[in-house]
Structures are given as C-alpha cells and as structure tokens.
Design an enzyme around this catalytic site. Structure first.
Site, short mmCIF file in Angstrom:
data_model
loop_
_atom_site.label_atom_id
_atom_site.label_comp_id
_atom_site.label_asym_id
_atom_site.label_seq_id
_atom_site.Cartn_x
_atom_site.Cartn_y
_atom_site.Cartn_z
N ASP A 45 0.60 -1.31 0.39
CA ASP A 45 -0.42 -0.28 -0.15
C ASP A 45 0.78 1.59 -0.46
OD1 ASP A 45 -1.66 1.58 0.23
OD2 ASP A 45 -2.47 1.55 2.10
N ASN A 61 11.43 -6.75 -7.91
CA ASN A 61 10.64 -5.57 -8.63
C ASN A 61 11.78 -4.67 -8.33
OD1 ASN A 61 10.62 -2.85 -6.23
ND2 ASN A 61 10.63 -5.12 -5.03
N ARG A 62 12.11 -3.53 -9.16
CA ARG A 62 12.04 -2.44 -9.45
C ARG A 62 11.14 -1.21 -9.24
NH1 ARG A 62 14.95 -4.59 -13.97
NH2 ARG A 62 13.53 -4.05 -16.10
N PHE A 112 9.94 3.78 -5.60
CA PHE A 112 9.09 4.48 -5.21
C PHE A 112 8.49 5.53 -5.65
CE2 PHE A 112 13.17 4.54 -1.71
CZ PHE A 112 12.69 3.87 -0.96
N ASN A 153 5.92 5.04 5.84
CA ASN A 153 7.70 4.21 5.94
C ASN A 153 8.08 5.45 4.78
OD1 ASN A 153 9.08 3.51 3.93
ND2 ASN A 153 9.24 1.53 4.35
N SER A 178 15.94 0.12 -0.04
CA SER A 178 15.64 -0.26 -1.45
C SER A 178 16.81 -0.04 -2.31
CB SER A 178 14.84 0.28 -1.79
OG SER A 178 14.49 0.61 -2.69
N ASN A 211 16.46 0.20 -5.42
CA ASN A 211 16.14 0.70 -6.45
C ASN A 211 16.90 2.24 -7.14
OD1 ASN A 211 15.39 -1.66 -7.23
ND2 ASN A 211 13.89 -2.28 -6.44
N THR A 212 16.90 2.86 -5.27
CA THR A 212 16.53 3.92 -5.70
C THR A 212 18.73 4.58 -5.69
OG1 THR A 212 14.56 4.64 -4.46
CG2 THR A 212 16.91 6.41 -4.38
N LYS A 257 14.83 0.13 8.15
CA LYS A 257 14.80 -0.88 8.02
C LYS A 257 16.18 -1.18 7.06
CE LYS A 257 12.33 -2.76 4.36
NZ LYS A 257 10.70 -3.42 3.93
N ASN A 315 14.62 -6.19 3.81
CA ASN A 315 14.42 -5.10 2.61
C ASN A 315 14.63 -6.60 1.41
OD1 ASN A 315 13.58 -3.65 0.17
ND2 ASN A 315 13.96 -1.77 1.67
N GLY A 318 10.91 -13.44 3.15
CA GLY A 318 11.12 -14.84 2.43
C GLY A 318 9.69 -15.42 3.84
N TYR A 344 4.94 -9.81 2.76
CA TYR A 344 4.73 -9.12 1.64
C TYR A 344 4.15 -10.73 0.99
CZ TYR A 344 4.55 -5.78 -2.01
OH TYR A 344 4.10 -5.31 -3.57
C1 LIG Z 1 6.90 -5.59 -5.11
C2 LIG Z 1 7.67 -4.73 -4.04
C3 LIG Z 1 7.33 -3.01 -3.83
C4 LIG Z 1 7.91 -3.09 -2.13
N1 LIG Z 1 8.34 -1.69 -1.81
C5 LIG Z 1 8.65 -1.41 -0.53
C6 LIG Z 1 8.68 0.32 -0.20
O1 LIG Z 1 8.28 1.41 -0.92
N2 LIG Z 1 8.98 0.03 0.87
C7 LIG Z 1 9.97 -0.71 1.88
O2 LIG Z 1 10.14 -0.42 2.30
N3 LIG Z 1 10.35 -1.98 1.24
C8 LIG Z 1 9.68 -2.13 -0.14
N4 LIG Z 1 9.61 -3.94 -0.29
C9 LIG Z 1 9.86 -4.96 0.67
C10 LIG Z 1 8.70 -5.86 1.82
O3 LIG Z 1 8.75 -4.55 2.32
C11 LIG Z 1 9.86 -6.46 2.65
O4 LIG Z 1 10.84 -5.66 3.18
C12 LIG Z 1 10.04 -7.45 1.32
O5 LIG Z 1 9.84 -7.80 -0.02
C13 LIG Z 1 10.79 -8.60 1.86
O6 LIG Z 1 9.64 -9.81 1.67
P1 LIG Z 1 8.87 -11.01 1.45
O7 LIG Z 1 10.11 -11.52 0.92
O8 LIG Z 1 7.67 -11.23 2.51
O9 LIG Z 1 8.28 -10.11 0.29
C14 LIG Z 1 8.47 -4.06 -1.45
C15 LIG Z 1 8.70 -5.24 -2.18
C16 LIG Z 1 8.05 -5.88 -3.33
C17 LIG Z 1 7.94 -6.95 -3.14
#
Ligand SMILES: Cc1cc2nc3c(=O)[nH]c(=O)nc-3n(C[C@H](O)[C@H](O)[C@H](O)COP(=O)(O)O)c2cc1C
Length: 358
Positions: free
Chosen positions: A65, A111-112, A115, A143, A179, A181-182, A221, A250, A301, A322
């Site tokens: 979200d 994902n990339r 933000f 966040n 992240s 991706n930045t 984080k 992350n 994970g 997630y």
């Molecule tokens: C599509 C996607 C978008 C994400 N966007 C953010 C983000 O905006 N900010 C953030 O702190 N982490 C972001 N994350 C990281 C997740 O919050 C989480 O730390 C990471 O995916 C590991 O958890 P998981 O294996 O349960 O997905 C994102 C992850 C995914 C898959």
C-alpha cells in the site's frame, strides 16, 4: 479459498497489473461491505513492542500500500499492523515498466518499482481518511524515503520533510534506507552516513515531540545484503541515536538461489522464498548483538507459519509478510499467528515466553 480460485487468473497477468487489479478489487469489496465475509477472524495474541500494543505480531510489510489508500481494506484481512509507503516528499513515477516480475518456481518476486508514489501530502490525506483499522486496534506504520532526484548528500532533508509530514498520523515511522531501487540509497547504511542521518532524524523528532506532545517510535529498515560484520555496527548506531526498532530485511540483490530461472537476471530486489535464509540470519545476528536493547521486526521470505516461528526464534518480536501474501493470500496471516501461538503454548511453562507481553 477465494484466493486459490482467483490466483491462476491473477498470475496470468503482468505482475504489476495483477497487483493493481487485486488492490482495487479488494478496495471495492471492502467499500461494498463484502470483505467482512472473507475477513479472517484471528483471536488476539497481544504483544507490546516500541511502547505500542499490537493485537498480534503479524503485519503487512511496506510497499503493497504505497499510497496509504488501502489500509482499512487490507486491515480487514486480519493483520495486526500495516506499514504503508514508502512515501517520498514529492510525487514521482518510479522506474519505467515492466518493473515487477514473478518467479513462481521459487515463490519469489523481483521488483524495481523505485518508490512510485503520489508524494507526502497526498499520502497523508489518504492515511487520515482510513480510520476503521485503527479504531479496531490495528497499528499503522508509515514508511518514509527520499526522492530519486534528490542527491544523496541531501537525503536527510527528504527524510526530515517526510517525518514532519507523517509524524502526527503514524503509530510508528519506518525509515527506509535499504531499497535497492533508488540509486545510492543503501549507502546511507554506512557507519558515517548513518550517524549523520540518525542525528538529524532524532533532532527532528525532538522538536516534533515538543510540538505534538508525543514521542512517535522510529524503526530503521535495513538490507539483507550487508556484510555480517556490519550488522552489529549498525545495531550500535541505532541504539546510540535512540531509535526504537530495526526492521530486517528489505529485498536482496543476490540471485544465487534463482539462477537460470526466467526473469532471474532482471535488476531490482528479490523477495520471497529465496530470501528466507538470509533475512533470518540478519535477525539472528542483530538479536545476538543487541541482547534485547532494541526490538527487531523480522521480514523477508516468511512464506508459512513455520517461517514466522523461525523468525521469532531467531529474535524477532514482530514479523511482516509481503511476497508470501501474494502467493498464499490472507490465509497466511492466520497461519502465522496460529503457529506463533502454538509455539508460545509449547514453551509457556518456565522459563516462559520470550516476547514482551502487552
Ligand atoms: C513489489 C514490492 C514493493 C516493495 N516496496 C517497498 C517499499 O516501498 N518500501 C519498503 O520499505 N519495502 C518495500 N518492499 C520490501 C518489502 O517490504 C519486504 O521487506 C521484502 O519484500 C521482503 O519480504 P517478503 O519476502 O515477505 O516479500 C517491497 C517489496 C515488493 C515485493
């Protein structure tokens, strides 16, 4: 059950399109009052972390979200807490599409997104409109990050601006410096840059605390790709600067566990099953060093109830999901809570539960 039926259709679409479709369908179901029928009833497993009372220790990780517009709808799936964002001071489109990929064999995503969001003003308007989850006792974390076009030397100004904007509406604030991706964002985890960032953030919080008459907890984080040796150093800086929790982790830039699979070479952050082991290890390293000085929110994970239990055993006080939620649906929330509850029952005779109880 519903999710099991819908999943093949969703997985036949582009990953980001499926994500958007799901969110808008969820929102619609919620607005029409249908979500109530599928919502999970999870009995409480209270835990007190960062001075906040969580109804249970399983939350939604940041990034699902990003706009803060779906807190109530997502909350109806039984999460104990929801982290919305990452939000940046100004709106930005994120990276060019396609920028999200499924690796189904590994129950993983890359994902990339970068933000993509509508900026802090819009974000906070949306967050303020969402009251139902909080009124039921749900905890909302907000966040924050930096804009892609803000030079890294000025990152602190972006974080301060976001902190000011979200402070009064957050149960806790998560500072995302991990992240992939930045550009250069992760360099903020280096000891020198981290100290400067945390000094600035705690100064900002002091003045916000005076202004609003409340101290909002800040959680930082971190990435799973840190060298083992730098984990205790980061933990020390967080304690030294009065941070309230660490969120680990992350997504990862490592690809060793998915090599050869379709999309494995896409750049970005890998999440889901291939991250389980490394994210657990980071939690373990943090817990061993911190010895309770700072609570740990474990993420990365967690794909089953057993994974959630492992993360708690490694030292986490709370967990977030997630990618597991994308692959398994809302049932995973209940599975994680029940597995943690069973584990606590099993160890509840002396020496007693290790999690701080509400
Ligand atoms: C599509 C996607 C978008 C994400 N966007 C953010 C983000 O905006 N900010 C953030 O702190 N982490 C972001 N994350 C990281 C997740 O919050 C989480 O730390 C990471 O995916 C590991 O958890 P998981 O294996 O349960 O997905 C994102 C992850 C995914 C898959």
């Amino acid at each position: 059950m519903l999710y099991t039926l819908a999943r093949p259709l969703l997985f036949s679409l582009d990953a980001e399109a499926a994500h958007e479709l799901t969110l808008s369908a969820l929102q619609r179901a919620y607005d029409l009052g249908i979500a109530r029928w599928v919502a999970k009833r999870i009995s409480p497993l209270p835990v007190r972390v960062m001075g906040l009372n969580f109804q249970h220790p399983v939350g939604l990780a940041a990034g699902l979200d990003k706009t803060g517009a779906h807190i109530d709808a997502l909350g109806s799936f039984g999460f104990g807490f929801i982290e919305a964002g990452t939000v940046t001071p100004r709106p930005q489109p994120g990276n060019p599409k396609p920028r999200m990929f499924r690796l189904p064999r590994s129950h993983a995503l890359i994902n990339r997104l970068g933000f993509n969001n509508e900026g802090a003003d819009h974000f906070i308007d949306r967050v303020r409109q969402q009251r139902a989850f909080r009124d039921r006792g749900g905890i909302v974390g907000l966040n924050i990050g930096k804009n892609a076009d803000t030079p890294i030397e000025h990152a602190l100004e972006d974080y301060r601006m976001c902190l000011r904007r979200v402070y009064d509406d957050a149960d806790y604030v998560a500072v995302n410096i991990s992240s992939p991706n930045t550009t250069e964002l992760r360099s903020l985890q280096s000891v020198r840059q981290l100290a400067a960032l945390l000094t600035g953030l705690s100064d900002e919080r002091k003045s916000l605390q005076d202004r609003y008459g409340k101290r909002v907890p800040i959680a930082v984080k971190i990435a799973p790709d840190l060298a083992d040796a730098s984990v205790p150093e980061i933990a020390d800086r967080l304690v030294e600067h009065g941070m309230d929790a660490v969120i680990a982790t992350n997504t990862t830039t490592a690809r060793d566990k998915v090599r050869g699979q379709k999309h494995a070479d896409e750049s970005g952050g890998l999440s889901g099953r291939p991250l389980t082991e490394r994210a657990t290890r980071i939690v373990y390293l943090l817990a061993r060093h911190l010895q309770g000085a700072l609570p740990i929110i474990g993420v990365g994970g967690i794909m089953s109830g057993a994974d959630a239990v492992d993360r708690i055993r490694a030292g986490a006080s709370l967990v977030q999901i997630y990618t597991g939620f994308i692959y398994s649906g809302p049932q995973l929330v209940a599975d994680c809570v029940e597995a943690i509850r069973d584990e606590e029952c099993a160890v509840s005779s002396p020496p007693g539960p290790t999690r701080p109880r509400a």
